[in-house]
Motif scaffolding. Structure first.
Motif, PDB file in Angstrom:
ATOM      1  N   GLU A  83       0.824  -1.216   0.000  1.00 50.33           N
ATOM      2  CA  GLU A  83       0.000   0.000   0.000  1.00 50.33           C
ATOM      3  C   GLU A  83       0.867   1.280   0.000  1.00 50.33           C
ATOM      4  OE1 GLU A  83      -3.051   1.040  -0.074  1.00 50.33           O
ATOM      5  OE2 GLU A  83      -2.976   2.951   1.000  1.00 50.33           O
ATOM      6  N   THR A  84       0.615   2.183  -0.913  1.00 52.38           N
ATOM      7  CA  THR A  84       1.329   3.462  -0.962  1.00 52.38           C
ATOM      8  C   THR A  84       0.611   4.388  -1.927  1.00 52.38           C
ATOM      9  OG1 THR A  84       3.493   4.508  -1.290  1.00 52.38           O
ATOM     10  CG2 THR A  84       2.946   2.735  -2.808  1.00 52.38           C
ATOM     11  N   TYR A  85       0.944   5.677  -1.942  1.00 53.70           N
ATOM     12  CA  TYR A  85       0.391   6.615  -2.926  1.00 53.70           C
ATOM     13  C   TYR A  85       1.255   7.876  -2.954  1.00 53.70           C
ATOM     14  CZ  TYR A  85      -1.882   8.036   1.459  1.00 53.70           C
ATOM     15  OH  TYR A  85      -2.119   8.378   2.760  1.00 53.70           O
ATOM     16  N   PHE A  87       2.560  11.560  -2.533  1.00 55.36           N
ATOM     17  CA  PHE A  87       2.424  12.603  -1.515  1.00 55.36           C
ATOM     18  C   PHE A  87       1.820  12.075  -0.212  1.00 55.36           C
ATOM     19  CE2 PHE A  87       3.141  16.904  -3.729  1.00 55.36           C
ATOM     20  CZ  PHE A  87       4.096  16.335  -4.565  1.00 55.36           C
ATOM     21  N   ARG A  88       2.059  10.798   0.089  1.00 53.14           N
ATOM     22  CA  ARG A  88       1.636  10.229   1.364  1.00 53.14           C
ATOM     23  C   ARG A  88       2.470  10.882   2.474  1.00 53.14           C
ATOM     24  NH1 ARG A  88       1.904   3.723   2.807  1.00 53.14           N
ATOM     25  NH2 ARG A  88       0.429   3.805   4.522  1.00 53.14           N
ATOM     26  N   GLU A  89       1.829  11.236   3.585  1.00 50.79           N
ATOM     27  CA  GLU A  89       2.533  11.882   4.709  1.00 50.79           C
ATOM     28  C   GLU A  89       3.472  12.986   4.189  1.00 50.79           C
ATOM     29  OE1 GLU A  89       4.030   8.950   7.593  1.00 50.79           O
ATOM     30  OE2 GLU A  89       2.552   7.537   6.854  1.00 50.79           O
ATOM     31  N   ILE A 119      13.453   3.652   1.363  1.00 52.76           N
ATOM     32  CA  ILE A 119      13.292   2.193   1.517  1.00 52.76           C
ATOM     33  C   ILE A 119      12.223   1.948   2.547  1.00 52.76           C
ATOM     34  CG2 ILE A 119      15.321   2.131   3.093  1.00 52.76           C
ATOM     35  CD1 ILE A 119      15.585  -0.869   2.205  1.00 52.76           C
ATOM     36  N   PRO A 120      11.138   1.285   2.284  1.00 51.02           N
ATOM     37  CA  PRO A 120      10.822   0.579   1.058  1.00 51.02           C
ATOM     38  C   PRO A 120      10.114   1.483   0.051  1.00 51.02           C
ATOM     39  CG  PRO A 120       9.149   0.118   2.701  1.00 51.02           C
ATOM     40  CD  PRO A 120      10.120   1.061   3.345  1.00 51.02           C
ATOM     41  N   SER A 121      10.451   1.268  -1.206  1.00 52.82           N
ATOM     42  CA  SER A 121       9.877   2.094  -2.278  1.00 52.82           C
ATOM     43  C   SER A 121       8.461   1.671  -2.622  1.00 52.82           C
ATOM     44  CB  SER A 121      10.717   1.945  -3.540  1.00 52.82           C
ATOM     45  OG  SER A 121      10.674   0.606  -4.017  1.00 52.82           O
ATOM     46  N   SER A 151      14.678   1.332  -2.749  1.00 53.13           N
ATOM     47  CA  SER A 151      14.827  -0.124  -2.650  1.00 53.13           C
ATOM     48  C   SER A 151      13.603  -0.769  -2.040  1.00 53.13           C
ATOM     49  CB  SER A 151      16.022  -0.469  -1.759  1.00 53.13           C
ATOM     50  OG  SER A 151      17.153   0.278  -2.107  1.00 53.13           O
ATOM     51  N   ASP A 152      13.434  -2.039  -2.346  1.00 47.75           N
ATOM     52  CA  ASP A 152      12.370  -2.839  -1.747  1.00 47.75           C
ATOM     53  C   ASP A 152      12.802  -4.296  -1.844  1.00 47.75           C
ATOM     54  OD1 ASP A 152       9.137  -2.063  -1.207  1.00 47.75           O
ATOM     55  OD2 ASP A 152       9.582  -4.200  -1.471  1.00 47.75           O
ATOM     56  N   ILE A 153      12.220  -5.140  -1.004  1.00 50.82           N
ATOM     57  CA  ILE A 153      12.525  -6.582  -1.048  1.00 50.82           C
ATOM     58  C   ILE A 153      11.728  -7.282  -2.150  1.00 50.82           C
ATOM     59  CG2 ILE A 153      10.717  -7.312   0.567  1.00 50.82           C
ATOM     60  CD1 ILE A 153      12.732  -9.233   1.828  1.00 50.82           C
ATOM     61  N   ASN A 207      16.957  -6.320   0.959  1.00 44.54           N
ATOM     62  CA  ASN A 207      16.265  -6.852   2.125  1.00 44.54           C
ATOM     63  C   ASN A 207      16.815  -6.117   3.346  1.00 44.54           C
ATOM     64  OD1 ASN A 207      15.300  -8.280   4.277  1.00 44.54           O
ATOM     65  ND2 ASN A 207      16.006 -10.294   3.548  1.00 44.54           N
ATOM     66  N   MET A 208      15.961  -5.330   3.986  1.00 48.94           N
ATOM     67  CA  MET A 208      16.404  -4.539   5.138  1.00 48.94           C
ATOM     68  C   MET A 208      16.926  -5.414   6.266  1.00 48.94           C
ATOM     69  SD  MET A 208      16.870  -1.707   6.523  1.00 48.94           S
ATOM     70  CE  MET A 208      16.010  -0.259   5.986  1.00 48.94           C
ATOM     71  N   SER A 209      16.529  -6.687   6.304  1.00 48.30           N
ATOM     72  CA  SER A 209      16.979  -7.581   7.372  1.00 48.30           C
ATOM     73  C   SER A 209      18.241  -8.349   7.006  1.00 48.30           C
ATOM     74  CB  SER A 209      15.883  -8.593   7.708  1.00 48.30           C
ATOM     75  OG  SER A 209      14.820  -7.934   8.294  1.00 48.30           O
ATOM     76  N   ARG A 226       9.533   4.447   5.748  1.00 47.33           N
ATOM     77  CA  ARG A 226       8.173   4.680   6.250  1.00 47.33           C
ATOM     78  C   ARG A 226       7.288   3.467   5.967  1.00 47.33           C
ATOM     79  NH1 ARG A 226       6.459  10.413   4.238  1.00 47.33           N
ATOM     80  NH2 ARG A 226       6.080   9.243   2.313  1.00 47.33           N
ATOM     81  N   ASN A 227       6.603   3.047   7.006  1.00 47.79           N
ATOM     82  CA  ASN A 227       5.631   1.964   6.879  1.00 47.79           C
ATOM     83  C   ASN A 227       6.273   0.642   6.457  1.00 47.79           C
ATOM     84  OD1 ASN A 227       3.406   3.791   7.520  1.00 47.79           O
ATOM     85  ND2 ASN A 227       3.922   4.709   5.547  1.00 47.79           N
ATOM     86  N   LEU A 228       7.432   0.375   6.998  1.00 52.78           N
ATOM     87  CA  LEU A 228       8.088  -0.929   6.871  1.00 52.78           C
ATOM     88  C   LEU A 228       8.168  -1.587   8.242  1.00 52.78           C
ATOM     89  CD1 LEU A 228       9.865  -3.172   5.614  1.00 52.78           C
ATOM     90  CD2 LEU A 228      11.836  -1.688   5.967  1.00 52.78           C
TER      91      LEU A 228
HETATM   92  C1  LIG Z   1       3.285  -0.443   2.963  1.00 50.60           C
HETATM   93  S1  LIG Z   1       4.667  -0.417   1.852  1.00 50.60           S
HETATM   94  C2  LIG Z   1       5.366   1.170   2.245  1.00 50.60           C
HETATM   95  C3  LIG Z   1       5.733   1.970   0.996  1.00 50.60           C
HETATM   96  C4  LIG Z   1       6.141   3.434   1.238  1.00 50.60           C
HETATM   97  N1  LIG Z   1       7.356   3.543   2.022  1.00 50.60           N
HETATM   98  C5  LIG Z   1       5.035   4.204   1.901  1.00 50.60           C
HETATM   99  O1  LIG Z   1       5.143   4.498   3.103  1.00 50.60           O
HETATM  100  O2  LIG Z   1       4.057   4.531   1.237  1.00 50.60           O
HETATM  101  C6  LIG Z   1       5.711  -1.632   2.641  1.00 50.60           C
HETATM  102  C7  LIG Z   1       6.802  -2.202   1.719  1.00 50.60           C
HETATM  103  O3  LIG Z   1       7.811  -2.820   2.536  1.00 50.60           O
HETATM  104  C8  LIG Z   1       8.444  -3.807   1.750  1.00 50.60           C
HETATM  105  N2  LIG Z   1       9.226  -4.707   2.624  1.00 50.60           N
HETATM  106  C9  LIG Z   1       8.766  -5.621   3.514  1.00 50.60           C
HETATM  107  N3  LIG Z   1       9.792  -6.251   4.123  1.00 50.60           N
HETATM  108  C10 LIG Z   1      10.928  -5.699   3.642  1.00 50.60           C
HETATM  109  C11 LIG Z   1      12.319  -5.912   3.901  1.00 50.60           C
HETATM  110  N4  LIG Z   1      12.732  -6.835   4.776  1.00 50.60           N
HETATM  111  N5  LIG Z   1      13.223  -5.166   3.221  1.00 50.60           N
HETATM  112  C12 LIG Z   1      12.814  -4.228   2.319  1.00 50.60           C
HETATM  113  N6  LIG Z   1      11.528  -3.984   2.029  1.00 50.60           N
HETATM  114  C13 LIG Z   1      10.585  -4.706   2.682  1.00 50.60           C
HETATM  115  C14 LIG Z   1       7.259  -4.467   1.050  1.00 50.60           C
HETATM  116  O4  LIG Z   1       7.660  -5.188  -0.087  1.00 50.60           O
HETATM  117  C15 LIG Z   1       6.344  -3.270   0.744  1.00 50.60           C
HETATM  118  O5  LIG Z   1       6.525  -2.835  -0.590  1.00 50.60           O
END
Ligand SMILES: C[S@@+](CC[C@H](N)C(=O)[O-])C[C@H]1O[C@@H](n2cnc3c(N)ncnc32)[C@H](O)[C@@H]1O
Length: 284
Positions: A83-85, A87-89, A119-121, A151-153, A207-209, A226-228
């Motif tokens: 979920e994203t869009y 100009f969020r926040e 990150i995450p994109s 970046s994103d996983i 992968n952030m982990s 944001r929101n990860l």
């Molecule tokens: C809700 S979106 C947030 C997107 C944007 N940052 C926002 O706030 O609108 C969460 C994202 O986190 C990514 N994600 C989940 N686990 C992750 C990890 N370990 N490393 C990198 N990205 C990850 C998911 O693939 C997903 O695209």
């Protein structure tokens, strides 16, 4: 494969769920609450059936011993919430162009590099919003060599980000003049972002982990994460907070989502209260 397995969907027992959740958490940091059971089981069944495995056990063994990571990536792409869009926040982007960037620029010579990492994109709305903000609202953009990394996983969302086609819902918060300037209508009620913006962002799978992924990010001036961390448990949050601390240049800033807070994750950062937003900083 036995004929019966084609007909009857595989059953995921409590013990299977537990084993899978522990494995997935170790690999990605993502923690599945018992309340997520339906969401997870549905996707596990889908993958077990698509792979042709006879049951959870056979599929899980193959997953753990695969050498190319392909099934794991397919699974990650199914399990993430994207979920994203645009100009969020957006108050944090206001803070970026009104305060954070000026502070960073004041410590650098004109012409030097400023690096922003989103990150995450997810599907790209966040890094592209940052690019639009910089172009439209940061007067010094011409004087610095700004790099936007993102970046994103999930490899499917990274592909979508590079394709750059968005729904009307996704661009709903974007001021109309920017929609006109940076997008062209595409098909039925969709919008394609300009090639220049796609080329302005460098996307990569991270992968952030996984320290092997994050350690190549260094000297970053601003991180948007944001929101990860809402999907992580406390331990994975702490590991991520430290990985981002190492990625930041001294004096670099960190923005979390509005429901996330650094207070229980790490004491390494200093809290900074700007007029538009509260952000975290790696001390100088
Ligand atoms: C809700 S979106 C947030 C997107 C944007 N940052 C926002 O706030 O609108 C969460 C994202 O986190 C990514 N994600 C989940 N686990 C992750 C990890 N370990 N490393 C990198 N990205 C990850 C998911 O693939 C997903 O695209």
């Amino acid at each position: 494969m036995k004929a019966a397995s084609v007909l009857a969907p595989p059953v995921i027992s409590d013990a299977d769920f537990q084993k899978f959740a522990e494995f997935f958490h170790r690999k990605t940091g993502i923690h599945f609450e018992p309340a997520k059971r339906y969401f997870v089981d549905k996707r596990l069944v889908e993958r077990i059936q698509a792979s042709g495995a006879e049951n959870f056990r056979a599929w899980f063994v193959a997953l753990r011993f695969e050498t190319d990571g392909a099934e794991m990536q397919r699974l990650v792409n199914l399990m993430t919430v994207n979920e994203t869009y645009f100009f969020r926040e957006a108050y944090q982007f206001d803070c970026l162009v009104n305060n954070m960037l000026d502070e960073i620029a004041a410590r650098k010579r004109p012409g030097s590099r400023i690096r922003i990492w989103s990150i995450p994109s997810s599907t790209g709305e966040e890094p592209y919003s940052i690019a639009i903000y910089l172009l439209e609202r940061w007067a010094k953009i011409e004087q610095y060599d700004v790099e936007i990394l993102s970046s994103d996983i999930d490899t499917a969302v990274l592909q979508a980000a590079q394709r750059g086609v968005y729904s009307a819902r996704s661009v709903g918060q974007l001021p109309k003049p920017y929609l006109k300037k940076y997008f062209t209508p595409h098909g039925n009620d969709e919008w394609r972002i300009s090639r220049d913006l796609v080329d302005a962002v460098e996307f990569s799978r991270v992968n952030m982990s996984d320290a092997a992924d994050t350690r190549r990010f260094r000297d970053i001036d601003v991180i948007f994460c944001r929101n990860l961390l809402i999907y992580f448990d406390d331990l994975s949050r702490r590991v991520a907070a430290e990985a981002m601390f190492d990625a930041l240049a001294p004096g670099g800033f960190m923005c979390l989502g509005h429901s996330e807070s650094m207070s229980r994750m790490s004491s390494l950062y200093t809290m900074r209260r700007f007029p538009d937003a509260l952000v975290y900083q790696r001390p100088l």
